[in-house]
Design a protein around this motif. Structure first.
Motif, PDB file in Angstrom:
ATOM      1  N   GLU A   1     102.861  49.551  41.815  1.00 39.69           N
ATOM      2  CA  GLU A   1     103.612  48.309  42.007  1.00 39.69           C
ATOM      3  C   GLU A   1     105.064  48.449  41.549  1.00 39.69           C
ATOM      4  OE1 GLU A   1     100.654  48.570  40.405  1.00 39.69           O
ATOM      5  OE2 GLU A   1      99.391  47.738  42.003  1.00 39.69           O
ATOM      6  N   ARG A   2     105.282  49.124  40.422  1.00 43.69           N
ATOM      7  CA  ARG A   2     106.645  49.290  39.910  1.00 43.69           C
ATOM      8  C   ARG A   2     107.470  50.161  40.859  1.00 43.69           C
ATOM      9  NH1 ARG A   2     107.837  50.267  33.789  1.00 43.69           N
ATOM     10  NH2 ARG A   2     108.056  48.032  33.893  1.00 43.69           N
ATOM     11  N   THR A   3     106.867  51.223  41.371  1.00 45.50           N
ATOM     12  CA  THR A   3     107.569  52.095  42.318  1.00 45.50           C
ATOM     13  C   THR A   3     107.870  51.339  43.599  1.00 45.50           C
ATOM     14  OG1 THR A   3     106.511  54.042  41.364  1.00 45.50           O
ATOM     15  CG2 THR A   3     107.433  54.290  43.578  1.00 45.50           C
ATOM     16  N   GLN A   4     106.911  50.569  44.092  1.00 41.63           N
ATOM     17  CA  GLN A   4     107.143  49.775  45.301  1.00 41.63           C
ATOM     18  C   GLN A   4     108.283  48.778  45.092  1.00 41.63           C
ATOM     19  OE1 GLN A   4     103.166  48.241  45.887  1.00 41.63           O
ATOM     20  NE2 GLN A   4     102.697  49.781  47.431  1.00 41.63           N
ATOM     21  N   LEU A   5     108.307  48.121  43.936  1.00 36.28           N
ATOM     22  CA  LEU A   5     109.391  47.170  43.649  1.00 36.28           C
ATOM     23  C   LEU A   5     110.750  47.864  43.637  1.00 36.28           C
ATOM     24  CD1 LEU A   5     107.936  44.812  40.894  1.00 36.28           C
ATOM     25  CD2 LEU A   5     108.706  44.174  43.185  1.00 36.28           C
ATOM     26  N   ARG A   6     110.799  49.039  43.030  1.00 44.56           N
ATOM     27  CA  ARG A   6     112.061  49.784  43.001  1.00 44.56           C
ATOM     28  C   ARG A   6     112.522  50.123  44.423  1.00 44.56           C
ATOM     29  NH1 ARG A   6     112.968  54.613  39.189  1.00 44.56           N
ATOM     30  NH2 ARG A   6     114.533  53.292  38.311  1.00 44.56           N
ATOM     31  N   LEU A   7     111.601  50.598  45.261  1.00 43.28           N
ATOM     32  CA  LEU A   7     111.957  50.956  46.633  1.00 43.28           C
ATOM     33  C   LEU A   7     112.383  49.735  47.438  1.00 43.28           C
ATOM     34  CD1 LEU A   7     109.162  53.589  47.316  1.00 43.28           C
ATOM     35  CD2 LEU A   7     111.606  54.031  47.004  1.00 43.28           C
ATOM     36  N   ILE A   8     111.675  48.619  47.242  1.00 43.62           N
ATOM     37  CA  ILE A   8     112.046  47.377  47.940  1.00 43.62           C
ATOM     38  C   ILE A   8     113.419  46.910  47.485  1.00 43.62           C
ATOM     39  CG2 ILE A   8     111.509  44.901  48.100  1.00 43.62           C
ATOM     40  CD1 ILE A   8     109.834  46.536  49.980  1.00 43.62           C
ATOM     41  N   ASP A   9     113.661  46.946  46.175  1.00 40.78           N
ATOM     42  CA  ASP A   9     114.974  46.544  45.659  1.00 40.78           C
ATOM     43  C   ASP A   9     116.087  47.386  46.272  1.00 40.78           C
ATOM     44  OD1 ASP A   9     113.897  44.547  44.074  1.00 40.78           O
ATOM     45  OD2 ASP A   9     113.966  45.732  42.224  1.00 40.78           O
ATOM     46  N   GLU A  10     115.867  48.699  46.350  1.00 34.84           N
ATOM     47  CA  GLU A  10     116.873  49.580  46.945  1.00 34.84           C
ATOM     48  C   GLU A  10     117.083  49.266  48.425  1.00 34.84           C
ATOM     49  OE1 GLU A  10     115.827  53.650  46.181  1.00 34.84           O
ATOM     50  OE2 GLU A  10     116.028  53.393  44.019  1.00 34.84           O
ATOM     51  N   LEU A  11     115.982  49.040  49.139  1.00 37.48           N
ATOM     52  CA  LEU A  11     116.081  48.706  50.561  1.00 37.48           C
ATOM     53  C   LEU A  11     116.838  47.395  50.767  1.00 37.48           C
ATOM     54  CD1 LEU A  11     115.292  49.298  53.513  1.00 37.48           C
ATOM     55  CD2 LEU A  11     113.181  48.024  53.082  1.00 37.48           C
ATOM     56  N   ILE A  12     116.520  46.397  49.970  1.00 44.08           N
ATOM     57  CA  ILE A  12     117.202  45.105  50.085  1.00 44.08           C
ATOM     58  C   ILE A  12     118.698  45.272  49.840  1.00 44.08           C
ATOM     59  CG2 ILE A  12     117.481  42.839  48.974  1.00 44.08           C
ATOM     60  CD1 ILE A  12     114.383  42.865  48.603  1.00 44.08           C
ATOM     61  N   GLN A  13     119.059  46.047  48.832  1.00 44.33           N
ATOM     62  CA  GLN A  13     120.478  46.252  48.521  1.00 44.33           C
ATOM     63  C   GLN A  13     121.185  47.049  49.621  1.00 44.33           C
ATOM     64  OE1 GLN A  13     122.104  44.661  46.107  1.00 44.33           O
ATOM     65  NE2 GLN A  13     120.105  43.757  45.677  1.00 44.33           N
ATOM     66  N   ARG A  14     120.580  48.157  50.039  1.00 49.33           N
ATOM     67  CA  ARG A  14     121.248  49.054  50.992  1.00 49.33           C
ATOM     68  C   ARG A  14     121.246  48.537  52.417  1.00 49.33           C
ATOM     69  NH1 ARG A  14     118.057  54.124  49.800  1.00 49.33           N
ATOM     70  NH2 ARG A  14     118.109  54.177  52.036  1.00 49.33           N
ATOM     71  N   ALA A  15     120.119  48.009  52.873  1.00 43.83           N
ATOM     72  CA  ALA A  15     120.002  47.663  54.291  1.00 43.83           C
ATOM     73  C   ALA A  15     120.206  46.182  54.593  1.00 43.83           C
ATOM     74  CB  ALA A  15     118.629  48.100  54.819  1.00 43.83           C
ATOM     75  N   PHE A  16     120.040  45.325  53.585  1.00 45.87           N
ATOM     76  CA  PHE A  16     120.089  43.888  53.847  1.00 45.87           C
ATOM     77  C   PHE A  16     121.124  43.172  52.990  1.00 45.87           C
ATOM     78  CE2 PHE A  16     115.947  45.366  55.190  1.00 45.87           C
ATOM     79  CZ  PHE A  16     115.853  44.826  56.459  1.00 45.87           C
TER      80      PHE A  16
ATOM     81  N   GLY B   1     121.537  42.799  49.959  1.00 41.13           N
ATOM     82  CA  GLY B   1     121.023  42.068  48.805  1.00 41.13           C
ATOM     83  C   GLY B   1     120.185  40.856  49.148  1.00 41.13           C
ATOM     84  N   SER B   2     119.952  40.610  50.427  1.00 39.86           N
ATOM     85  CA  SER B   2     119.212  39.416  50.848  1.00 39.86           C
ATOM     86  C   SER B   2     117.737  39.716  51.115  1.00 39.86           C
ATOM     87  CB  SER B   2     119.846  38.818  52.105  1.00 39.86           C
ATOM     88  OG  SER B   2     119.038  37.762  52.597  1.00 39.86           O
ATOM     89  N   ALA B   3     116.875  39.259  50.203  1.00 43.06           N
ATOM     90  CA  ALA B   3     115.431  39.403  50.408  1.00 43.06           C
ATOM     91  C   ALA B   3     114.987  38.576  51.613  1.00 43.06           C
ATOM     92  CB  ALA B   3     114.677  38.978  49.157  1.00 43.06           C
ATOM     93  N   ALA B   4     115.627  37.432  51.823  1.00 43.36           N
ATOM     94  CA  ALA B   4     115.279  36.579  52.975  1.00 43.36           C
ATOM     95  C   ALA B   4     115.515  37.331  54.287  1.00 43.36           C
ATOM     96  CB  ALA B   4     116.093  35.283  52.943  1.00 43.36           C
ATOM     97  N   ASP B   5     116.624  38.075  54.370  1.00 43.37           N
ATOM     98  CA  ASP B   5     116.890  38.855  55.587  1.00 43.37           C
ATOM     99  C   ASP B   5     115.804  39.900  55.822  1.00 43.37           C
ATOM    100  OD1 ASP B   5     119.159  37.380  56.103  1.00 43.37           O
ATOM    101  OD2 ASP B   5     120.571  38.981  55.569  1.00 43.37           O
ATOM    102  N   LEU B   6     115.340  40.527  54.750  1.00 48.93           N
ATOM    103  CA  LEU B   6     114.259  41.512  54.865  1.00 48.93           C
ATOM    104  C   LEU B   6     112.996  40.865  55.430  1.00 48.93           C
ATOM    105  CD1 LEU B   6     112.871  44.295  54.198  1.00 48.93           C
ATOM    106  CD2 LEU B   6     112.306  43.262  52.000  1.00 48.93           C
ATOM    107  N   VAL B   7     112.611  39.736  54.867  1.00 44.63           N
ATOM    108  CA  VAL B   7     111.398  39.052  55.316  1.00 44.63           C
ATOM    109  C   VAL B   7     111.560  38.561  56.758  1.00 44.63           C
ATOM    110  CG1 VAL B   7     109.889  37.061  54.916  1.00 44.63           C
ATOM    111  CG2 VAL B   7     110.710  38.428  52.987  1.00 44.63           C
ATOM    112  N   MET B   8     112.722  38.009  57.074  1.00 47.01           N
ATOM    113  CA  MET B   8     112.962  37.520  58.442  1.00 47.01           C
ATOM    114  C   MET B   8     112.891  38.667  59.452  1.00 47.01           C
ATOM    115  SD  MET B   8     113.197  34.329  58.076  1.00 47.01           S
ATOM    116  CE  MET B   8     113.981  33.624  59.480  1.00 47.01           C
TER     117      MET B   8
END
Length: 125
Positions: free
Chosen positions: A75-90, A92-99
């Motif tokens: 879970e911690r590794t997944q959170l780190r990867l998601i955080d990086e993805l949100i920052q780099r690709a979206f 910083g928007s988690a909403a954009d990732l989910v959308m």
């Protein structure tokens, strides 16, 4: 989060094998990866050694052969990867990732129901 670096795709495959198997020897890790990776035992050994040096794996030297396990829970590794993805690709928007995931039809009806429950629980807290 810890200071260990994010895993590469190959390292992530090893971590996933270990999360599924539990603490394992290099031979057990190698056998678990055989179906998806056509690499030799020595390559798996080298990757495990590098991952240990990077702080991604912990090594139990009190037994022979040595046993390895992930330094962080899945879970911690997944959170780190998601955080990086949100920052780099979206941006910083988690909403954009989910959308984007929803519009790409990557969310099953069951997963959508779970997400709705999570949103409701979050609203109440």
């Amino acid at each position: 989060m810890s200071d260990s670096p994010s895993p590469t795709p190959v390292e992530l495959a090893i971590l996933q094998a270990l999360w599924a198997l539990g603490p394992s020897t290099v031979r057990q890790i190698h056998n678990a990866l055989k179906s998806e990776r056509d690499t030799g035992y020595s390559t798996t050994l080298k990757m495990v050694q590098v991952m240990t040096e990077k702080g991604l794996l912990l090594k139990d030297e009190s037994v022979r052969p040595q046993v390895y396990q992930p330094a962080q829970p899945r879970e911690r590794t997944q959170l780190r990867l998601i955080d990086e993805l949100i920052q780099r690709a979206f941006g910083g928007s988690a909403a954009d990732l989910v959308m984007r995931a929803a519009s790409a039809r990557r969310i099953s009806p069951q997963e959508l129901a779970e997400i709705k429950k999570l949103i409701e629980r979050t609203k109440r807290n």
